[in-house]
Write an enzyme that holds these catalytic residues in place. Structure first.
Site, short mmCIF file in Angstrom:
data_model
loop_
_atom_site.label_atom_id
_atom_site.label_comp_id
_atom_site.label_asym_id
_atom_site.label_seq_id
_atom_site.Cartn_x
_atom_site.Cartn_y
_atom_site.Cartn_z
CE1 TYR A 77 -3.94 2.24 0.58
CE2 TYR A 77 -2.40 3.41 2.00
CZ TYR A 77 -3.60 3.36 1.31
OH TYR A 77 -4.44 4.44 1.32
CE LYS A 81 -3.05 5.07 -1.90
NZ LYS A 81 -4.09 5.59 -2.78
#
Length: 170
Positions: A77, A81
């Protein structure tokens, strides 16, 4: 409002024409889309939308990312990002604002029991430390709009959770 097929985003280039500002809050979860689907939505679709927006004349792109975004992270994650932030910056907007909120406090339609428990806990923590670990989605939205209405701090501006809270009050 224009509905587009993200699998064929280039066919919808006209929807990205003639806008001075672009706002991007696109994202999914690994649980919902799987690891490959998460990367496709949170990195690939966002990067392609940014490129289409720039080609269509967008001057200022505002991206909702995540606290801790880092392209070198071992965590999918956070790594994705960080990667998408770099891809959006590389597009070459006159101005790019990246917001890195902590845990988003919101009401969801789908059931996410662990997230609900975390939100309840963080809602209580927020009473004592209001800007430390979470932020209401309404505050993020207000900060995104406010970032466009105020002069920037350079070509690329990264707003961490505390700054999002401050700007979201404006």
């Amino acid at each position: 409002q224009v509905v587009v097929d993200f699998e064929r985003l280039s066919e919808h280039a006209a929807a990205f024409q003639g806008h001075d500002v672009g706002f991007c809050c696109l994202g999914t979860t690994r649980a919902k889309a799987g690891a490959a689907g998460f990367v496709r939505v949170d990195r690939d679709y966002v990067a392609q939308a940014a490129e289409l927006a720039r080609a269509g004349g967008c001057k200022h792109f505002v991206l909702e990312s995540s606290r801790g975004a880092n392209q070198h992270s071992p965590f999918l994650y956070i790594r994705v990002k960080g990667e998408v932030e770099n891809l959006v910056k590389a597009v070459g907007f006159d101005r790019c604002t990246i917001l890195r909120p902590a845990v988003l406090l919101c009401k969801r339609q789908e059931s996410r029991p662990m997230e609900w428990v975390a939100q309840q806990f963080l809602g209580l923590v927020a009473l004592v430390f209001p800007t430390a670990y979470s932020v209401p989605v309404e505050t993020v939205a207000r900060a995104m709009v406010a970032s466009v209405l105020q002069p920037g701090e350079g070509k690329v501006e990264v707003l961490e959770n505390g700054a999002i809270h401050e700007l979201g009050k404006a």
